[in-house]
Design a protein around this motif. Structure first.
Motif, mmCIF file in Angstrom:
data_model
loop_
_atom_site.group_PDB
_atom_site.id
_atom_site.type_symbol
_atom_site.label_atom_id
_atom_site.label_comp_id
_atom_site.label_asym_id
_atom_site.label_seq_id
_atom_site.Cartn_x
_atom_site.Cartn_y
_atom_site.Cartn_z
ATOM 1 N N ALA A 100 -41.875 -50.407 71.531
ATOM 2 C CA ALA A 100 -42.611 -49.150 71.680
ATOM 3 C C ALA A 100 -43.300 -49.085 73.039
ATOM 4 C CB ALA A 100 -43.633 -49.018 70.552
ATOM 5 N N LEU A 101 -43.876 -50.210 73.470
ATOM 6 C CA LEU A 101 -44.529 -50.252 74.783
ATOM 7 C C LEU A 101 -43.512 -50.030 75.899
ATOM 8 C CD1 LEU A 101 -47.034 -50.882 76.564
ATOM 9 C CD2 LEU A 101 -46.323 -53.290 76.469
ATOM 10 N N ALA A 102 -42.371 -50.715 75.817
ATOM 11 C CA ALA A 102 -41.348 -50.583 76.853
ATOM 12 C C ALA A 102 -40.814 -49.154 76.923
ATOM 13 C CB ALA A 102 -40.211 -51.567 76.581
ATOM 14 N N SER A 103 -40.653 -48.523 75.764
ATOM 15 C CA SER A 103 -40.174 -47.140 75.745
ATOM 16 C C SER A 103 -41.154 -46.217 76.465
ATOM 17 C CB SER A 103 -39.981 -46.683 74.294
ATOM 18 O OG SER A 103 -39.749 -45.295 74.229
ATOM 19 N N TYR A 104 -42.442 -46.409 76.212
ATOM 20 C CA TYR A 104 -43.451 -45.556 76.854
ATOM 21 C C TYR A 104 -43.471 -45.775 78.368
ATOM 22 C CZ TYR A 104 -47.966 -43.547 78.074
ATOM 23 O OH TYR A 104 -48.969 -42.806 78.662
ATOM 24 N N LEU B 206 -57.272 -50.699 70.609
ATOM 25 C CA LEU B 206 -55.991 -51.307 70.972
ATOM 26 C C LEU B 206 -54.990 -51.173 69.823
ATOM 27 C CD1 LEU B 206 -57.154 -54.542 72.848
ATOM 28 C CD2 LEU B 206 -55.934 -52.585 73.836
ATOM 29 N N LEU B 207 -55.475 -51.351 68.600
ATOM 30 C CA LEU B 207 -54.593 -51.171 67.440
ATOM 31 C C LEU B 207 -54.173 -49.708 67.301
ATOM 32 C CD1 LEU B 207 -56.340 -53.471 64.802
ATOM 33 C CD2 LEU B 207 -54.206 -53.901 66.033
ATOM 34 N N ARG B 208 -55.107 -48.804 67.571
ATOM 35 C CA ARG B 208 -54.747 -47.382 67.530
ATOM 36 C C ARG B 208 -53.706 -47.067 68.600
ATOM 37 N NH1 ARG B 208 -59.212 -42.769 68.555
ATOM 38 N NH2 ARG B 208 -59.599 -42.891 66.300
ATOM 39 N N LEU B 209 -53.860 -47.651 69.769
ATOM 40 C CA LEU B 209 -52.903 -47.418 70.852
ATOM 41 C C LEU B 209 -51.507 -47.892 70.451
ATOM 42 C CD1 LEU B 209 -52.277 -46.562 73.755
ATOM 43 C CD2 LEU B 209 -53.000 -48.845 74.498
ATOM 44 N N GLU B 210 -51.418 -49.051 69.812
ATOM 45 C CA GLU B 210 -50.116 -49.543 69.354
ATOM 46 C C GLU B 210 -49.494 -48.578 68.345
ATOM 47 O OE1 GLU B 210 -49.929 -53.512 67.953
ATOM 48 O OE2 GLU B 210 -50.901 -54.393 69.704
ATOM 49 N N ALA B 211 -50.322 -48.050 67.441
ATOM 50 C CA ALA B 211 -49.811 -47.100 66.450
ATOM 51 C C ALA B 211 -49.308 -45.823 67.119
ATOM 52 C CB ALA B 211 -50.896 -46.774 65.429
ATOM 53 N N LEU B 212 -50.029 -45.348 68.126
ATOM 54 C CA LEU B 212 -49.610 -44.139 68.837
ATOM 55 C C LEU B 212 -48.326 -44.377 69.630
ATOM 56 C CD1 LEU B 212 -53.089 -42.896 70.124
ATOM 57 C CD2 LEU B 212 -51.704 -41.864 68.313
ATOM 58 N N LEU B 213 -48.210 -45.551 70.240
ATOM 59 C CA LEU B 213 -46.984 -45.875 70.976
ATOM 60 C C LEU B 213 -45.788 -45.950 70.030
ATOM 61 C CD1 LEU B 213 -48.320 -48.620 73.435
ATOM 62 C CD2 LEU B 213 -47.598 -46.292 74.022
ATOM 63 N N PHE B 214 -46.015 -46.493 68.844
ATOM 64 C CA PHE B 214 -44.947 -46.565 67.844
ATOM 65 C C PHE B 214 -44.497 -45.162 67.443
ATOM 66 C CE2 PHE B 214 -43.637 -46.640 63.371
ATOM 67 C CZ PHE B 214 -42.605 -47.563 63.412
ATOM 68 N N LEU B 215 -45.457 -44.267 67.221
ATOM 69 C CA LEU B 215 -45.117 -42.885 66.878
ATOM 70 C C LEU B 215 -44.362 -42.211 68.025
ATOM 71 C CD1 LEU B 215 -48.363 -41.593 65.119
ATOM 72 C CD2 LEU B 215 -46.126 -41.900 64.074
ATOM 73 N N ARG B 216 -44.810 -42.475 69.258
ATOM 74 C CA ARG B 216 -44.155 -41.854 70.414
ATOM 75 C C ARG B 216 -42.713 -42.329 70.541
ATOM 76 N NH1 ARG B 216 -41.716 -39.327 72.900
ATOM 77 N NH2 ARG B 216 -41.940 -38.410 74.977
ATOM 78 N N ALA B 217 -42.460 -43.595 70.241
ATOM 79 C CA ALA B 217 -41.092 -44.114 70.318
ATOM 80 C C ALA B 217 -40.189 -43.479 69.271
ATOM 81 C CB ALA B 217 -41.098 -45.633 70.152
ATOM 82 N N HIS B 218 -40.779 -42.959 68.194
ATOM 83 C CA HIS B 218 -40.012 -42.253 67.170
ATOM 84 C C HIS B 218 -39.919 -40.759 67.467
ATOM 85 C CE1 HIS B 218 -40.270 -45.915 64.742
ATOM 86 N NE2 HIS B 218 -39.348 -45.391 63.975
#
Length: 356
Positions: free
Chosen positions: A247-251, A320-332
């Motif tokens: 998810a991070l790499a996609s963003y 930071l946990l919220r950011l990971e969740a948002l990145l995961f949503l963005r990758a979808h």
């Protein structure tokens, strides 16, 4: 199987082969009723599940398709016993008033599965009565085939420059004063074991530390790619670290305009979702997955509690946990409740809050 005394005048019949005109022995084993219509309900796989026999008088009996019932044998001198009855007209099999296949637009009860085929048995050459028609279930629908990224997709991800340990060392050397990077790299340079969940977690944390805190997208991508090429092995604990890295790499790639490379990471991220070959389980998993995307846990309560308690360290960890969740949503590509533009805005806000 125990039958009533009059069972000598009855013959066993599979429920799927019942037809109009049959005199069916009712469940009380005392009375019979004539069948005026036979309908078959398919299950979710398109196979016959329930036979609904409409009786004279309007009553309906529901019988499992594989059950065996008793049907009154015709009298030998009765016209019903003539050999011509061996062939079952299609209209009679569907019941009076039912639409013929040419008039009906639906193939089955669920509108999508293939319908049942009625096999007719003609009399033998010696004039003996033929066996009654039977209902043949359709072939099951072929399960979906899981497809992973192709060689062309993999070619878009640059190969690591040296060993995984050397990639980590290069990232650490670029930030000699970053304590978080030094602590993580010190553990990783001793040896990277991709079968170790803690090792994968350290790699994912290092990639996030490089990008989120130090704004080093280049080294963050290099470290993340050590995880991104790992396939899903069925272990949710290990996959969580790979998922966060993808998810991070996609963003990062989308921020840099590398759309094709970002799509490859997103395809890797969705690979476990496409591995289920059972159609029913795949549909259930898709519904559960969509619900989790529509109702993500963004740690609002925890962040507000940390703010109320004047605890900036705890607030930062929750963000930071919220950011990971948002990145995961963005990758979808977002969800039905949060679109991609809104996600971009929220991710930007969280990055600004965490970086200070």
């Amino acid at each position: 199987m125990t039958h009533p005394t009059a069972s000598l005048n009855y013959s066993e019949r599979q429920a799927g082969s019942l037809r109009t005109g049959d005199l069916l022995l009712l469940p009380d084993a005392e009375r019979t009723a004539e069948i005026v219509r036979v309908d078959v309900d398919n299950d979710d796989f398109g196979s016959p599940a329930i036979v609904r026999a409409t009786l004279t008088g309007g009553g309906v009996l529901r019988i499992a398709a594989g059950s065996v019932v008793l049907v009154l044998d015709p009298v030998p001198d009765s016209p019903e016993a003539s050999p011509a009855d061996g062939a079952i007209p299609a209209a009679d099999a569907a019941g009076p008033g039912a639409d013929s296949p040419a008039d009906s637009g639906d193939d089955s009860a669920d509108g999508g599965a293939p319908g049942l085929q009625l096999v007719e048995h003609l009399p033998d050459g010696d004039g003996a009565p033929a066996a009654p028609g039977v209902v043949v279930p359709p072939r099951p629908v072929a399960p979906p085939v899981a497809s992973g990224p192709s060689e062309a997709d993999l070619a878009l991800i640059p190969a690591a420059d040296g060993t995984p340990e050397s990639v980590v060392e290069a990232a650490a050397e670029a930030h000699p004063d970053a304590l978080g990077v030094l602590l993580l790299s010190d553990r990783l340079t001793k040896g990277i074991n991709t079968k170790s969940g803690s090792c994968l977690k350290d790699l994912s944390d290092l990639a996030h530390e490089l990008f989120v805190v130090l704004k080093d997208a280049e080294n963050a991508l290099a470290v993340a790619d050590l995880l991104n090429v790992l396939p899903f092995d069925g272990n949710p604990g290990r996959w969580a670290s790979v998922e966060a890295s993808l998810a991070l790499a996609s963003y990062i790639c989308r921020q840099r305009g590398e759309e094709e490379r970002a799509e490859v990471y997103e395809k890797f991220l969705r690979a476990p979702d496409e591995m289920e070959t059972d159609p029913f389980k795949a549909r259930i998993n898709a519904k559960v997955r969509q619900r989790s995307l529509n109702e993500p846990n963004l740690y609002d309560k925890e962040i507000f509690r940390a703010i109320d308690n004047s605890n900036p360290d705890a607030e930062r960890e929750w963000r930071l946990l919220r950011l990971e969740a948002l990145l995961f949503l963005r990758a979808h590509g977002g969800s039905q409740t949060i679109g991609a533009p809104e996600l971009e805005r929220r991710i930007g806000n969280e990055l600004e809050s965490v970086r200070g």
